[in-house]
Design an enzyme around this catalytic site. Sequence first.
Site, PDB file in Angstrom:
ATOM      1  N   THR A   1       3.160   9.636 -12.142  1.00  0.00           N
ATOM      2  CA  THR A   1       3.476   9.107 -10.817  1.00  0.00           C
ATOM      3  C   THR A   1       4.971   8.888 -10.770  1.00  0.00           C
ATOM      4  O   THR A   1       5.515   8.079 -11.519  1.00  0.00           O
ATOM      5  CB  THR A   1       2.733   7.790 -10.555  1.00  0.00           C
TER       6      THR A   1
ATOM      7  N   LYS B   1       0.204   9.964  -3.729  1.00  0.00           N
ATOM      8  CA  LYS B   1      -0.039   8.937  -4.740  1.00  0.00           C
ATOM      9  C   LYS B   1       0.534   7.590  -4.297  1.00  0.00           C
ATOM     10  O   LYS B   1      -0.038   6.536  -4.595  1.00  0.00           O
ATOM     11  CB  LYS B   1       0.577   9.346  -6.077  1.00  0.00           C
TER      12      LYS B   1
ATOM     13  N   LYS C   1       6.462  -0.108 -11.376  1.00  0.00           N
ATOM     14  CA  LYS C   1       7.291   1.087 -11.159  1.00  0.00           C
ATOM     15  C   LYS C   1       6.830   1.862  -9.929  1.00  0.00           C
ATOM     16  O   LYS C   1       7.634   2.236  -9.064  1.00  0.00           O
ATOM     17  CB  LYS C   1       7.244   1.971 -12.408  1.00  0.00           C
TER      18      LYS C   1
END
Length: 295
Positions: A103, A178, A246
């Site tokens: 990701t 995502k 993150k």
Amino acid sequence: MMTIAPDHTSVGFIGLGVMGHSMAGHIMKAGYSLHVYTRTASKAESLVAEGAAWHGTPAKLAEACDVIITMVGYPKDVEEIYLGEDGLIAHAREGAYLIDMTTSSPQLARRIYEAAVAKGLHALDAPVSGGDVGAREARLSIMIGGEQKDVEALHPLLSLMGSNIVHQGQAGAGQHTKMCNQIAIASNMMGVCEALAYAESAGLDPETVLKSIESGAAGSWSLSNLAPRMIAGNLEPGFYIKHFIKDMGIALDSAKEMNLVTPGLSLAESLYQQLAEKGYEDKGTQALIKYYTGV
């Protein structure tokens, strides 16, 4: 177009963490020649013992493989592995396929795609969702950005890792999708934790409450899969808090670029940051329950 079949294809896998190890294992069990690299060599020992070939650098791995899959931690790692002087694009075989399942940033995915095309390579951004369980059971959701013909060529390989494989559009579209996934999870996780905290405060049995609400309108993957871990006090990672932070940071930055207000995401990110500051960054995302029950 290359034939992506076990007897024709050598596959490299970089990043053998909580999810990557299982994903690479599925590929090897299907008969592909598997080549691996990970910064912590011990994580590769079991796969090497079963027949995978170890390489000391991403560059060496790239020189030996027709398809290379990466599943690493942060965008800075992705950038170094792909675009660095000793990176994949500089050393991959002509015509090789590069699949980043980390990701990462949609903007970085586009840069990698453009650099790959310039070298006669194929590149897909293909982040996944499903956590450690989905990786072990080969039923991940795989969200893909890149060329349709490349998605079709790689489908036999991708289907070894996931059961929901969707081409979302051009380079970067997989990463944007995502981000949608992580935004939905972020607010949902707060709801799951608040529901369990409420149940306990009301003197209810959380497990019995879960039997009633998980199959109704409140149902979600997090409620069914992570709430039982919360109730059991199991905070071990299917997905690390530090990696979720993150991801939320990438989503917040992308939303800001689009002038999109995301208050739920902002709140969730702030709560997880507080947990990280208290030493929970290497626990699973279900550890958010600690915010509500006392860290």
